[in-house]
Scaffold this motif. Structure first.
Motif, short mmCIF file in Angstrom:
data_model
loop_
_atom_site.label_atom_id
_atom_site.label_comp_id
_atom_site.label_asym_id
_atom_site.label_seq_id
_atom_site.Cartn_x
_atom_site.Cartn_y
_atom_site.Cartn_z
N GLN A 77 0.82 -1.20 0.00
CA GLN A 77 0.00 0.00 0.00
C GLN A 77 0.87 1.26 0.00
OE1 GLN A 77 -2.38 -0.65 3.52
NE2 GLN A 77 -3.92 -1.86 2.42
N MET A 78 1.94 1.25 0.78
CA MET A 78 2.82 2.39 0.85
C MET A 78 3.49 2.64 -0.51
SD MET A 78 5.91 3.21 3.52
CE MET A 78 6.99 1.94 2.90
N GLN A 79 3.91 1.56 -1.17
CA GLN A 79 4.53 1.70 -2.48
C GLN A 79 3.54 2.26 -3.50
OE1 GLN A 79 6.12 -2.29 -3.14
NE2 GLN A 79 8.19 -1.52 -2.83
N GLU A 80 2.28 1.82 -3.43
CA GLU A 80 1.27 2.34 -4.34
C GLU A 80 1.04 3.83 -4.09
OE1 GLU A 80 -0.06 1.04 -6.86
OE2 GLU A 80 0.33 -1.11 -6.64
N LEU A 81 1.07 4.21 -2.81
CA LEU A 81 0.88 5.61 -2.45
C LEU A 81 2.05 6.45 -2.96
CD1 LEU A 81 -0.85 7.70 -1.00
CD2 LEU A 81 0.37 7.15 1.12
N VAL A 82 3.26 5.94 -2.81
CA VAL A 82 4.46 6.64 -3.32
C VAL A 82 4.37 6.78 -4.84
CG1 VAL A 82 6.96 6.46 -3.64
CG2 VAL A 82 5.95 5.96 -1.41
N ILE A 189 -14.67 9.43 2.02
CA ILE A 189 -13.62 10.27 2.60
C ILE A 189 -13.75 11.69 2.03
CG2 ILE A 189 -11.14 10.57 2.98
CD1 ILE A 189 -12.02 7.94 4.05
N PRO A 190 -14.02 12.70 2.88
CA PRO A 190 -14.07 14.08 2.37
C PRO A 190 -12.69 14.51 1.85
CG PRO A 190 -15.04 13.90 4.57
CD PRO A 190 -14.32 12.62 4.31
N LEU A 191 -12.68 15.27 0.75
CA LEU A 191 -11.44 15.83 0.22
C LEU A 191 -11.31 17.24 0.75
CD1 LEU A 191 -11.69 13.38 -1.68
CD2 LEU A 191 -10.90 14.84 -3.54
N LEU A 219 -5.17 4.85 5.00
CA LEU A 219 -4.73 4.67 3.62
C LEU A 219 -5.59 5.48 2.66
CD1 LEU A 219 -3.04 3.14 1.44
CD2 LEU A 219 -4.86 1.44 1.44
N LEU A 220 -6.92 5.36 2.79
CA LEU A 220 -7.81 6.08 1.89
C LEU A 220 -7.72 7.59 2.09
CD1 LEU A 220 -10.96 3.77 1.99
CD2 LEU A 220 -9.25 3.97 0.19
N SER A 221 -7.49 8.02 3.31
CA SER A 221 -7.30 9.45 3.57
C SER A 221 -6.05 9.96 2.87
CB SER A 221 -7.21 9.72 5.08
OG SER A 221 -8.43 9.40 5.72
N ALA A 222 -5.01 9.13 2.87
CA ALA A 222 -3.78 9.51 2.18
C ALA A 222 -4.02 9.66 0.67
CB ALA A 222 -2.69 8.47 2.43
N ALA A 224 -6.93 10.29 -0.66
CA ALA A 224 -7.81 11.46 -0.82
C ALA A 224 -6.98 12.74 -0.81
CB ALA A 224 -8.84 11.49 0.31
N ASN A 225 -5.97 12.79 0.06
CA ASN A 225 -5.08 13.95 0.09
C ASN A 225 -4.34 14.11 -1.22
OD1 ASN A 225 -5.80 14.60 2.71
ND2 ASN A 225 -4.13 13.44 3.64
N GLN A 226 -3.90 12.97 -1.78
CA GLN A 226 -3.20 13.02 -3.07
C GLN A 226 -4.14 13.52 -4.17
OE1 GLN A 226 0.10 12.48 -3.44
NE2 GLN A 226 0.10 12.25 -1.23
N ALA A 227 -5.38 13.08 -4.11
CA ALA A 227 -6.36 13.54 -5.09
C ALA A 227 -6.60 15.04 -4.95
CB ALA A 227 -7.68 12.78 -4.91
N ALA A 228 -6.66 15.51 -3.71
CA ALA A 228 -6.85 16.95 -3.47
C ALA A 228 -5.67 17.75 -4.03
CB ALA A 228 -7.01 17.21 -1.97
N ILE A 229 -4.46 17.21 -3.88
CA ILE A 229 -3.27 17.87 -4.43
C ILE A 229 -3.35 17.91 -5.95
CG2 ILE A 229 -0.77 17.67 -4.73
CD1 ILE A 229 -0.68 16.48 -1.89
N ALA A 230 -3.79 16.79 -6.55
CA ALA A 230 -3.94 16.74 -8.01
C ALA A 230 -4.95 17.78 -8.48
CB ALA A 230 -4.37 15.34 -8.44
N ILE A 231 -6.05 17.92 -7.73
CA ILE A 231 -7.06 18.92 -8.07
C ILE A 231 -6.47 20.32 -8.00
CG2 ILE A 231 -9.24 19.95 -7.32
CD1 ILE A 231 -9.95 17.10 -6.26
N SER A 232 -5.72 20.59 -6.92
CA SER A 232 -5.10 21.89 -6.76
C SER A 232 -4.13 22.19 -7.90
CB SER A 232 -4.36 21.95 -5.41
OG SER A 232 -3.67 23.17 -5.26
N ASN A 233 -3.30 21.19 -8.24
CA ASN A 233 -2.33 21.37 -9.33
C ASN A 233 -3.04 21.64 -10.65
OD1 ASN A 233 -0.28 20.95 -7.53
ND2 ASN A 233 0.14 18.84 -8.16
N ALA A 234 -4.11 20.88 -10.91
CA ALA A 234 -4.83 21.02 -12.17
C ALA A 234 -5.50 22.39 -12.27
CB ALA A 234 -5.86 19.91 -12.30
N ARG A 235 -6.10 22.82 -11.17
CA ARG A 235 -6.77 24.12 -11.18
C ARG A 235 -5.75 25.25 -11.33
NH1 ARG A 235 -11.48 23.11 -6.55
NH2 ARG A 235 -12.88 21.90 -7.93
#
Length: 293
Positions: A77-82, A189-191, A219-222, A224-235
């Motif tokens: 899971q950690m490797q997938e997150l990385v 999980i809220p973003l 794990l899912l919160s992590a 979700a945080n990555q998704a939020a970062i992706a949203i921020s970068n995209a915007r």
């Protein structure tokens, strides 16, 4: 090689070693049982509980085996997150990154479906931006079902919601959509980005119950945080692109204005020249003569 890679490489060897030790301990227990039976037939009583000691050893080995498997799962899971973090920081393909995030969530949790919902407009209404299934496919609009009430509850509480079986969960007995859509295992999980809710990560399994648990939340919160970062970068990238287009438009308008100004200057230069003045005078004379004739 980093620590995670080295440890993940050692874990299968550890599991194999535990399996071998367990097998040898089982054979030892069988040998001890036969030996104790032979001694008992000959009237020899051994006061030491070899059988109890062997069972305790087997129990400890079983616990070690489960711990090693859990460690291996956590490392995976950690490797997938990385990997997802690296993808987010290296790619500006917004939808591709979010699809990768959802596919990884499905693979690691056993979810049947996963959605990424984003807020939009002044009313900050939620809209499903990406929806994936466990075959790594985008879901058709009519295949996307969920409980709006559950989503809004998670967002209002700014806290994850987990249900092992929503059909029998007392928290959702009054939510008709849960029963109409036959929802069972659910996690939401809220973003949250800069203390502001920007959406929600939703995953479910309509067939199996108990797919998700509180252990999945970190794990899912992590993710979700990555998704939020992706949203921020995209915007941010979209904003930069819009500003660049506006700058290009202004530059083009300025160039046109400069060209028009140059034309006017050239016209003025020509009309004020001695040659043009003389030519203009001759034209006027010709007009006067033509009128007098």
């Amino acid at each position: 090689m980093n620590v995670a890679e080295a440890t993940n490489g050692d874990t299968p060897e550890l599991i194999e070693h535990i399996n071998q030790t367990t097998e040898q301990a089982g054979k030892l227990q069988q040998t001890l049982d036969r030996t104790m039976q032979v001694l008992s037939k000959r009237g020899i009583q051994i006061q030491i509980d070899f059988n109890g000691m062997a069972q305790l050893l087997m129990h400890d080995l079983e616990k070690s085996h489960k711990s090693a498997l859990k460690m291996q799962k956590q490392l995976t899971q950690m490797q997938e997150l990385v990997h997802t973090s690296a993808l987010i920081t290296s790619s500006l393909e917004f939808d591709q990154v979010l699809e990768e995030v959802l596919d990884t969530v499905i693979k690691l949790t056993g979810a049947e479906r996963a959605y990424l919902m984003l807020t939009q407009g002044e009313n900050r209404d939620l809209r499903v931006h990406v929806a994936r299934n466990n075959r790594a496919e985008n879901l058709a609009k009519d295949a996307i079902t969920f409980s709006h009430q559950m989503i809004h509850e998670a967002i209002e509480q700014r806290s994850p919601i987990v249900s092992t079986n929503a059909q029998e969960d007392d928290r959702f007995t009054e939510m008709k959509s849960v029963f109409l859509n036959e929802l069972r295992s659910i996690v939401i999980i809220p973003l949250i980005l800069k203390d502001k809710v920007v959406g929600a990560l939703y995953a479910d399994n309509r067939v199996e119950q108990g797919v998700f648990s509180q252990e999945n939340i970190p794990l899912l919160s992590a993710f979700a945080n990555q998704a939020a970062i992706a949203i921020s970068n995209a915007r941010l990238f979209e904003k930069v692109q819009d500003e660049l287009k506006e700058a290009q438009r202004q530059v083009q308008a300025l160039l046109v204005e400069i060209d028009q100004s140059r034309v006017q200057e050239k016209v003025k230069e020509i009309t004020e020249s001695e040659y043009f003045q003389d030519l203009s005078s001759k034209v006027k004379d010709l007009r006067r003569r033509s009128r007098s004739d």
